[in-house]
Design a protein around this motif. Sequence first.
Motif, PDB file in Angstrom:
ATOM      1  N   MET A 132     -50.169  35.625  18.466  1.00  0.00           N
ATOM      2  CA  MET A 132     -50.767  34.368  18.026  1.00  0.00           C
ATOM      3  C   MET A 132     -52.273  34.358  18.245  1.00  0.00           C
ATOM      4  O   MET A 132     -52.915  33.333  18.028  1.00  0.00           O
ATOM      5  CB  MET A 132     -50.118  33.203  18.773  1.00  0.00           C
ATOM      6  N   ASP A 133     -52.856  35.467  18.673  1.00  0.00           N
ATOM      7  CA  ASP A 133     -54.294  35.518  18.949  1.00  0.00           C
ATOM      8  C   ASP A 133     -55.163  35.207  17.736  1.00  0.00           C
ATOM      9  O   ASP A 133     -56.101  34.414  17.850  1.00  0.00           O
ATOM     10  CB  ASP A 133     -54.670  36.876  19.547  1.00  0.00           C
ATOM     11  N   PRO A 134     -54.891  35.760  16.539  1.00  0.00           N
ATOM     12  CA  PRO A 134     -55.729  35.379  15.386  1.00  0.00           C
ATOM     13  C   PRO A 134     -55.604  33.899  15.033  1.00  0.00           C
ATOM     14  O   PRO A 134     -56.582  33.261  14.648  1.00  0.00           O
ATOM     15  CB  PRO A 134     -55.208  36.253  14.245  1.00  0.00           C
ATOM     16  N   VAL A 135     -54.407  33.363  15.179  1.00  0.00           N
ATOM     17  CA  VAL A 135     -54.209  31.942  14.883  1.00  0.00           C
ATOM     18  C   VAL A 135     -54.967  31.089  15.895  1.00  0.00           C
ATOM     19  O   VAL A 135     -55.603  30.088  15.532  1.00  0.00           O
ATOM     20  CB  VAL A 135     -52.702  31.603  14.881  1.00  0.00           C
ATOM     21  N   MET A 136     -54.925  31.465  17.148  1.00  0.00           N
ATOM     22  CA  MET A 136     -55.624  30.706  18.182  1.00  0.00           C
ATOM     23  C   MET A 136     -57.144  30.777  17.982  1.00  0.00           C
ATOM     24  O   MET A 136     -57.842  29.798  18.236  1.00  0.00           O
ATOM     25  CB  MET A 136     -55.248  31.218  19.577  1.00  0.00           C
ATOM     26  N   GLU A 137     -57.659  31.918  17.507  1.00  0.00           N
ATOM     27  CA  GLU A 137     -59.088  32.024  17.209  1.00  0.00           C
ATOM     28  C   GLU A 137     -59.478  31.073  16.084  1.00  0.00           C
ATOM     29  O   GLU A 137     -60.516  30.401  16.159  1.00  0.00           O
ATOM     30  CB  GLU A 137     -59.441  33.458  16.827  1.00  0.00           C
ATOM     31  N   ARG A 138     -58.651  30.976  15.046  1.00  0.00           N
ATOM     32  CA  ARG A 138     -58.929  30.056  13.939  1.00  0.00           C
ATOM     33  C   ARG A 138     -58.843  28.603  14.400  1.00  0.00           C
ATOM     34  O   ARG A 138     -59.633  27.766  13.975  1.00  0.00           O
ATOM     35  CB  ARG A 138     -57.947  30.284  12.787  1.00  0.00           C
ATOM     36  N   ILE A 139     -57.886  28.308  15.274  1.00  0.00           N
ATOM     37  CA  ILE A 139     -57.754  26.948  15.796  1.00  0.00           C
ATOM     38  C   ILE A 139     -58.969  26.588  16.642  1.00  0.00           C
ATOM     39  O   ILE A 139     -59.479  25.463  16.563  1.00  0.00           O
ATOM     40  CB  ILE A 139     -56.441  26.798  16.585  1.00  0.00           C
ATOM     41  N   ASP A 140     -59.454  27.542  17.436  1.00  0.00           N
ATOM     42  CA  ASP A 140     -60.666  27.288  18.225  1.00  0.00           C
ATOM     43  C   ASP A 140     -61.873  27.028  17.327  1.00  0.00           C
ATOM     44  O   ASP A 140     -62.698  26.163  17.609  1.00  0.00           O
ATOM     45  CB  ASP A 140     -60.954  28.459  19.161  1.00  0.00           C
ATOM     46  N   GLU A 141     -61.969  27.776  16.221  1.00  0.00           N
ATOM     47  CA  GLU A 141     -63.065  27.571  15.276  1.00  0.00           C
ATOM     48  C   GLU A 141     -62.959  26.193  14.612  1.00  0.00           C
ATOM     49  O   GLU A 141     -63.954  25.487  14.477  1.00  0.00           O
ATOM     50  CB  GLU A 141     -63.036  28.668  14.215  1.00  0.00           C
ATOM     51  N   LEU A 142     -61.751  25.807  14.232  1.00  0.00           N
ATOM     52  CA  LEU A 142     -61.554  24.478  13.644  1.00  0.00           C
ATOM     53  C   LEU A 142     -61.826  23.374  14.658  1.00  0.00           C
ATOM     54  O   LEU A 142     -62.310  22.299  14.295  1.00  0.00           O
ATOM     55  CB  LEU A 142     -60.136  24.352  13.098  1.00  0.00           C
ATOM     56  N   ASP A 143     -61.545  23.641  15.930  1.00  0.00           N
ATOM     57  CA  ASP A 143     -61.835  22.664  16.979  1.00  0.00           C
ATOM     58  C   ASP A 143     -63.344  22.455  17.128  1.00  0.00           C
ATOM     59  O   ASP A 143     -63.803  21.326  17.291  1.00  0.00           O
ATOM     60  CB  ASP A 143     -61.229  23.137  18.301  1.00  0.00           C
ATOM     61  N   LYS A 144     -64.101  23.548  17.027  1.00  0.00           N
ATOM     62  CA  LYS A 144     -65.565  23.426  17.070  1.00  0.00           C
ATOM     63  C   LYS A 144     -66.085  22.624  15.878  1.00  0.00           C
ATOM     64  O   LYS A 144     -66.982  21.799  16.017  1.00  0.00           O
ATOM     65  CB  LYS A 144     -66.217  24.809  17.074  1.00  0.00           C
ATOM     66  N   ILE A 145     -65.513  22.861  14.701  1.00  0.00           N
ATOM     67  CA  ILE A 145     -65.943  22.141  13.504  1.00  0.00           C
ATOM     68  C   ILE A 145     -65.591  20.660  13.619  1.00  0.00           C
ATOM     69  O   ILE A 145     -66.382  19.790  13.242  1.00  0.00           O
ATOM     70  CB  ILE A 145     -65.322  22.784  12.244  1.00  0.00           C
TER      71      ILE A 145
END
Length: 108
Positions: free
Chosen positions: A33-46
């Motif tokens: 789930m690491d790539p998904v968590m990276e995308r979620i972190d990016e969306l959280d920043k946005i």
Amino acid sequence: MSMVHVAPETHLVMDPIGGLVAEEREDIISYSMDPVMERIDELDKIADDLVNSLAPDRPLLNSFSGREGAAYKAGIYGNAFYGIVVGLVVAGIMALVLYIMSLISIGL
């Protein structure tokens, strides 16, 4: 997702994040789930940047440092300018109406 082999001879694995110990089976597929968590972190920043855009004193994601109060100052100067312009227009119209009323009262 990494699994820790607790007892390789009995095929026991542990999930280090949840702490769950279970039997390792061939019919279960586990994905990372690491790539998904990276995308979620990016969306959280946005999403945080979107919320910060509503406050004039918060820093934005893609702005230079030291520009936190720029929108606040621009709002004050812009509103002061338009307030002065509208005030002068209203005062001019009132002066014109008073002048016309004085001409009417004199009888010209």
